[in-house]
Scaffold this motif. Structure first.
Motif, short mmCIF file in Angstrom:
data_model
loop_
_atom_site.label_atom_id
_atom_site.label_comp_id
_atom_site.label_asym_id
_atom_site.label_seq_id
_atom_site.Cartn_x
_atom_site.Cartn_y
_atom_site.Cartn_z
N PRO A 68 -6.55 0.51 -5.17
CA PRO A 68 -7.37 1.72 -5.24
C PRO A 68 -6.51 2.98 -5.15
O PRO A 68 -5.39 2.95 -4.65
N ALA A 69 -7.01 4.07 -5.70
CA ALA A 69 -6.40 5.40 -5.61
C ALA A 69 -5.19 5.60 -6.52
O ALA A 69 -4.50 6.60 -6.40
N VAL A 70 -4.90 4.66 -7.40
CA VAL A 70 -3.78 4.86 -8.33
C VAL A 70 -4.30 4.79 -9.76
O VAL A 70 -5.32 4.16 -10.04
N LYS A 71 -3.57 5.43 -10.66
CA LYS A 71 -3.97 5.44 -12.06
C LYS A 71 -3.67 4.09 -12.70
O LYS A 71 -2.68 3.44 -12.39
N GLY A 72 -4.53 3.71 -13.61
CA GLY A 72 -4.35 2.46 -14.33
C GLY A 72 -4.82 1.27 -13.50
O GLY A 72 -5.28 1.41 -12.38
N LYS A 73 -4.71 0.12 -14.10
CA LYS A 73 -5.11 -1.12 -13.43
C LYS A 73 -3.89 -1.79 -12.84
O LYS A 73 -3.36 -2.75 -13.39
N GLN A 74 -3.44 -1.27 -11.72
CA GLN A 74 -2.28 -1.84 -11.03
C GLN A 74 -2.77 -2.83 -9.99
O GLN A 74 -3.75 -2.58 -9.29
N VAL A 75 -2.08 -3.94 -9.88
CA VAL A 75 -2.52 -5.03 -9.01
C VAL A 75 -1.64 -5.14 -7.76
O VAL A 75 -0.52 -4.64 -7.72
N PHE A 76 -2.18 -5.84 -6.77
CA PHE A 76 -1.40 -6.15 -5.57
C PHE A 76 -0.43 -7.27 -5.92
O PHE A 76 -0.85 -8.35 -6.32
N LYS A 77 0.84 -7.02 -5.76
CA LYS A 77 1.85 -8.01 -6.14
C LYS A 77 2.09 -9.05 -5.05
O LYS A 77 2.58 -10.13 -5.33
N THR A 78 1.73 -8.72 -3.80
CA THR A 78 1.93 -9.67 -2.71
C THR A 78 0.64 -9.83 -1.91
O THR A 78 -0.21 -8.94 -1.87
N GLU A 79 0.54 -10.97 -1.27
CA GLU A 79 -0.61 -11.24 -0.40
C GLU A 79 -0.64 -10.25 0.76
O GLU A 79 -1.69 -9.77 1.17
N GLU A 80 0.53 -9.92 1.27
CA GLU A 80 0.65 -9.01 2.40
C GLU A 80 0.10 -7.62 2.05
O GLU A 80 -0.58 -6.99 2.87
N ASP A 81 0.38 -7.13 0.84
CA ASP A 81 -0.13 -5.82 0.42
C ASP A 81 -1.66 -5.82 0.37
O ASP A 81 -2.31 -4.89 0.85
N ALA A 82 -2.23 -6.86 -0.21
CA ALA A 82 -3.69 -6.95 -0.29
C ALA A 82 -4.30 -7.04 1.11
O ALA A 82 -5.33 -6.42 1.38
N LYS A 83 -3.65 -7.77 2.00
CA LYS A 83 -4.16 -7.92 3.36
C LYS A 83 -4.12 -6.60 4.12
O LYS A 83 -5.07 -6.25 4.83
N LYS A 84 -3.03 -5.84 3.97
CA LYS A 84 -2.91 -4.56 4.67
C LYS A 84 -4.05 -3.61 4.29
O LYS A 84 -4.68 -3.02 5.15
#
Length: 116
Positions: A68-84
């Motif tokens: 969220p909050a970034v331009k384009g459809k950028q994804v979470f590259k790590t499980e840790e990022d999504a969890k945070k």
């Protein structure tokens, strides 16, 4: 010589009291985090990236596939990022706040995204 022992004893007592103070503070902080929330966070892998889902009363409430909050459809590259970020959203929801994520939140949680 007695003076050196006195200084050592005072230093030792101050050190012990400081350690005990931080230990008690840490215990109190952990108790706050254990508080039950009506929201449940699940992290899932989808293809080569990670998503988070937030459930309330066993119903899907939020499904976030893109950062969220970034331009384009950028994804979470790590499980840790999504969890945070998922935990941050659950925290905001639990405090009855609107679950808005800003780039400042992403930066403070060290989430990698491309600045377009």
């Amino acid at each position: 010589m007695k003076r050196i022992y006195s200084y050592f004893l005072v230093f030792f007592m101050i050190s012990i009291l400081t350690i005990l103070f931080f230990y008690v503070q840490n215990i109190n902080t952990e108790k706050v985090e254990i508080v039950k929330s009506e929201y449940a966070l699940q992290i899932k892998q989808k293809d080569s990236f990670w998503i988070y889902e937030i459930y309330t009363n066993d119903n899907l409430f939020i499904r976030q596939e893109y950062i969220p909050a970034v331009k384009g459809k950028q994804v979470f590259k790590t499980e840790e990022d999504a969890k945070k970020i998922g935990k941050l959203v659950v925290s905001k929801l639990s405090q009855n706040l609107f679950p808005v994520i800003s780039q400042k939140d992403l930066n403070s949680h060290n989430i990698y995204f491309e600045k377009i």
